[in-house]
Write a protein that holds these residues in place. Sequence first.
Motif, mmCIF file in Angstrom:
data_model
loop_
_atom_site.group_PDB
_atom_site.id
_atom_site.type_symbol
_atom_site.label_atom_id
_atom_site.label_comp_id
_atom_site.label_asym_id
_atom_site.label_seq_id
_atom_site.Cartn_x
_atom_site.Cartn_y
_atom_site.Cartn_z
ATOM 1 N N TYR A 5 -3.654 25.611 43.203
ATOM 2 C CA TYR A 5 -5.047 25.367 42.799
ATOM 3 C C TYR A 5 -5.038 25.056 41.302
ATOM 4 N N ILE A 6 -5.688 23.950 40.926
ATOM 5 C CA ILE A 6 -5.687 23.547 39.517
ATOM 6 C C ILE A 6 -7.103 23.330 39.025
ATOM 7 N N ASP A 7 -7.288 23.580 37.714
ATOM 8 C CA ASP A 7 -8.567 23.271 37.084
ATOM 9 C C ASP A 7 -8.347 23.076 35.597
ATOM 10 N N GLY A 28 2.404 35.147 50.533
ATOM 11 C CA GLY A 28 1.320 35.842 49.845
ATOM 12 C C GLY A 28 1.596 36.137 48.380
ATOM 13 N N GLN A 29 2.762 35.744 47.879
ATOM 14 C CA GLN A 29 3.057 35.924 46.454
ATOM 15 C C GLN A 29 2.210 34.949 45.647
ATOM 16 N N VAL A 30 1.736 35.391 44.476
ATOM 17 C CA VAL A 30 0.900 34.515 43.654
ATOM 18 C C VAL A 30 1.449 34.424 42.233
ATOM 19 N N GLU A 31 1.165 33.306 41.610
ATOM 20 C CA GLU A 31 1.488 33.083 40.201
ATOM 21 C C GLU A 31 0.229 32.549 39.536
ATOM 22 N N ASN A 115 -12.547 27.274 44.007
ATOM 23 C CA ASN A 115 -11.517 27.107 42.983
ATOM 24 C C ASN A 115 -11.743 28.063 41.808
ATOM 25 N N LYS A 116 -12.352 29.188 42.083
ATOM 26 C CA LYS A 116 -12.762 30.105 41.010
ATOM 27 C C LYS A 116 -11.589 30.681 40.226
ATOM 28 N N THR A 117 -10.488 30.986 40.891
ATOM 29 C CA THR A 117 -9.361 31.590 40.171
ATOM 30 C C THR A 117 -8.775 30.611 39.159
ATOM 31 N N ALA A 118 -8.573 29.365 39.559
ATOM 32 C CA ALA A 118 -8.042 28.363 38.625
ATOM 33 C C ALA A 118 -9.023 28.128 37.476
ATOM 34 N N ASP A 119 -10.319 28.119 37.782
ATOM 35 C CA ASP A 119 -11.335 27.955 36.744
ATOM 36 C C ASP A 119 -11.282 29.112 35.741
#
Length: 133
Positions: A5-7, A28-31, A115-119
């Motif tokens: 996900y990009i913003d 389920g790993q996240v960066e 896209n809230k996390t990327a924002d």
Amino acid sequence: MIEVYIDGASAGDPGPSGAGVFIKDGAGQVERYSIPLGLMSNHEAEYRALLAALQICIDKHYSVVSFRTDSKLVDEAIEKQYVKNKLFQPLLEEALLLIEKLDLFFIKWIPSNQNKTADELARKAIRSIDKQK
């Protein structure tokens, strides 16, 4: 498949800008990445977020990726491999070269509320620029 996900965000047009990149793998790993970009327009920040995320994927040897963006401008430019605004032509060309290094690449437009996390990561990058002043 890796979901990316990009913003890009700008505080002004142009203004201090940042890129947010949120990556999820199948397990389920996240960066999370907040990348300060300096002074630029919001549209340029969106392209810079794409470029940063592509480079991260290449550096981490992620070869099958699915990108999500709330920027119709970036989504359509990649899908059509064309930009109307010639200022963005070098950014598009760079992105297409990076995409060629991946085995499989998808990009999909999503609404901002998905896209809230990327924002949030992009805005965090802008705040880090403000703190450096």
